[in-house]
Motif scaffolding. Sequence first.
Motif, mmCIF file in Angstrom:
data_model
loop_
_atom_site.group_PDB
_atom_site.id
_atom_site.type_symbol
_atom_site.label_atom_id
_atom_site.label_comp_id
_atom_site.label_asym_id
_atom_site.label_seq_id
_atom_site.Cartn_x
_atom_site.Cartn_y
_atom_site.Cartn_z
ATOM 1 N N TYR A 111 43.148 -11.019 -40.393
ATOM 2 C CA TYR A 111 42.006 -10.783 -39.240
ATOM 3 C C TYR A 111 41.845 -12.393 -39.465
ATOM 4 O O TYR A 111 42.454 -13.488 -38.248
ATOM 5 N N ASN A 140 42.580 -15.230 -35.920
ATOM 6 C CA ASN A 140 41.887 -15.976 -35.555
ATOM 7 C C ASN A 140 41.577 -17.293 -35.471
ATOM 8 O O ASN A 140 40.762 -18.097 -34.908
ATOM 9 N N ASP A 141 42.376 -17.717 -36.730
ATOM 10 C CA ASP A 141 42.431 -19.064 -36.496
ATOM 11 C C ASP A 141 43.968 -20.014 -36.480
ATOM 12 O O ASP A 141 43.278 -21.237 -35.892
ATOM 13 N N SER A 197 42.606 -22.311 -33.307
ATOM 14 C CA SER A 197 41.734 -23.116 -32.796
ATOM 15 C C SER A 197 41.717 -24.325 -32.582
ATOM 16 O O SER A 197 41.060 -25.165 -32.010
ATOM 17 N N LYS A 246 36.285 -22.289 -25.933
ATOM 18 C CA LYS A 246 36.279 -21.270 -26.839
ATOM 19 C C LYS A 246 36.984 -19.706 -26.653
ATOM 20 O O LYS A 246 37.330 -18.944 -27.036
ATOM 21 N N LYS A 247 36.770 -19.504 -25.071
ATOM 22 C CA LYS A 247 36.594 -17.983 -24.380
ATOM 23 C C LYS A 247 38.551 -18.414 -24.493
ATOM 24 O O LYS A 247 39.141 -17.311 -24.929
ATOM 25 N N ALA A 278 40.804 -19.722 -26.755
ATOM 26 C CA ALA A 278 40.936 -19.303 -27.861
ATOM 27 C C ALA A 278 40.945 -17.569 -28.365
ATOM 28 O O ALA A 278 41.561 -17.565 -28.816
ATOM 29 N N LYS A 279 39.374 -17.473 -27.594
ATOM 30 C CA LYS A 279 39.467 -16.128 -27.891
ATOM 31 C C LYS A 279 40.342 -14.692 -27.097
ATOM 32 O O LYS A 279 41.091 -13.932 -27.919
ATOM 33 N N ALA A 280 40.743 -15.477 -26.158
ATOM 34 C CA ALA A 280 41.866 -14.998 -25.568
ATOM 35 C C ALA A 280 43.095 -14.344 -26.056
ATOM 36 O O ALA A 280 43.903 -13.785 -25.863
ATOM 37 N N ALA A 328 44.133 -15.577 -28.838
ATOM 38 C CA ALA A 328 44.023 -14.508 -30.305
ATOM 39 C C ALA A 328 43.763 -12.615 -30.371
ATOM 40 O O ALA A 328 44.565 -12.141 -30.470
ATOM 41 N N GLY A 329 43.823 -12.804 -28.692
ATOM 42 C CA GLY A 329 43.292 -10.670 -28.533
ATOM 43 C C GLY A 329 45.148 -10.405 -27.705
ATOM 44 O O GLY A 329 44.852 -9.422 -27.466
#
Length: 136
Positions: free
Chosen positions: A83, A87-88, A91, A96-97, A99-101, A103-104
């Motif tokens: 996990y 998520n790292d 980075s 941010k959005k 990077a989150k997408a 990681a998703g």
Amino acid sequence: MTSKNYLGLFGSLLVVAGAMSPMVHVPIVGNWNFWDLHTGMASVVYVLAGLGVLASVSGRNGLLKFAGWAEVILILLTLLAVYLKVNDSFSFIPFKKLAKAAAGLVKYRWLGWSLLAAGSLIMIIASGRGSRKTDS
């Protein structure tokens, strides 16, 4: 061999099957099992599963319980490490959005994780089961 020995043996074999099953799906790369995630921790999981097989065949409940609890701890540590790594890993992306997408896109394959957890819990249950001799 008694039924608790067979139950411990079944739990150990479930741990091996879970470690060989896909645990994470990485886009473009494909599915990763425990060995692909981290070879060192996978080696320890296989050694503990072998120790569980040896303990269940020889009837050593303490050793089987130790192997089961060690498996639970390793599974939780590996799940936390995966996990945090997912998520790292993205980075470096400044948005941010985005990077989150990214990681998703990495998906967990819960069959492998659940087989590992079920096998280790069965090992723990099998080590505590059975009739105890009482003085009468």
